[in-house]
Design a protein around this motif. Sequence first.
Motif, short mmCIF file in Angstrom:
data_model
loop_
_atom_site.label_atom_id
_atom_site.label_comp_id
_atom_site.label_asym_id
_atom_site.label_seq_id
_atom_site.Cartn_x
_atom_site.Cartn_y
_atom_site.Cartn_z
N ARG A 175 18.04 -2.64 -17.58
CA ARG A 175 18.74 -3.66 -16.78
C ARG A 175 18.77 -4.99 -17.52
O ARG A 175 19.81 -5.67 -17.56
N ARG A 179 21.96 -7.05 -19.06
CA ARG A 179 22.25 -8.44 -18.66
C ARG A 179 22.46 -9.31 -19.89
O ARG A 179 23.42 -10.09 -19.96
N ALA A 209 19.68 3.33 -12.21
CA ALA A 209 20.02 2.08 -12.88
C ALA A 209 21.31 2.22 -13.68
O ALA A 209 22.17 1.33 -13.65
N LEU A 213 24.69 0.07 -13.17
CA LEU A 213 25.19 -0.73 -14.28
C LEU A 213 26.50 -0.21 -14.84
O LEU A 213 27.14 -0.88 -15.66
#
Length: 332
Positions: A175, A179, A209, A213
């Motif tokens: 994650r 980002r 996740a 994403l």
Amino acid sequence: MYTAHTDRYADMPYRRTGRSGLKLPALSLGLWHNFGPDRPVDTQRAILRRAFDLGVTHFDLANNYGPPPGAAESALGEALTADFAAYRDELVISTKAGYLMWPGPYGEWGSRKYLMSSLDQSLTRMGLEYVDIFYSHRPDPETPLEETMGALHSAVQQGKALYVGVSNYSPEQTREAARILGDLGTPLLIHQPRYSMLDRRPEDGLLDALDELEVGSIAFSPLEQGLLTGRYLDGIPEGSRAASDSPFLSADKVTDELVGHLRALNEIAKSRGQSLAQMALAWVLRGGRVTSALVGASSPQQLEDSVAATRNLEFTEDELARIDEIVRQAAA
């Protein structure tokens, strides 16, 4: 002179990678342990040609694949020149950096110094101007993630990679990597985790996740270092990985109890008209959450057997429940 089959795209399923425009074949060829000076060059070339003829357009490498390290990239470079120069734009070629490649403080992990130097070396070995995907092979506990992701971003900005990925990252690290890359303007394309019927760790948050994403995934070791190939249904055969001094599968792991569980899984595979290996690959690809599964091959026939798994990727609820129960018992 090699000429690819005209019907090479007829049967292989292709899956979109996350929310990118890139599609990968359901099965990709990993050049991990069968591409080096200890393997006949003619066999290596035959495997690569057969892979492409079957629609396997993705060749996956890392800087340290061989043995020795670098040998797999050099072998692919020779094959690209000899056989695939005309097909470069039909191929997806990936490589990674993260594990030990050369001595000293700049030969592994995730610094900008190491990653950029390694990529330059990989491109030289393969005779390429760029790779399609460049991975951080493992997270570095000491280098700031911003530096590692910044190096991946630089690889794209410099035209040395089209996309970037990570491997062996936890859900939380993935994650954060996504980002950082998103802020830089280079999306995270794909994650390469270890995943098989016998190793379910990606189900502990990573697959969720990746779904959130919109990042793709490609599973390595879907056959669990050969345990799910059927080679161990009668114990440890001579010449197998478990019978050698391989650090990846030790003989003490192949217990009588495990062999019994493998035989039970094999019975389910037979009822599906598949080998155990084919069912294991189909299981990883079930439902579409995994973009592609990585397979190795020591011969064209072995590769053909793996590709045949894509003919039946559907499972009944009963089959899945029976597999889960056998795996639960094996892990107990």
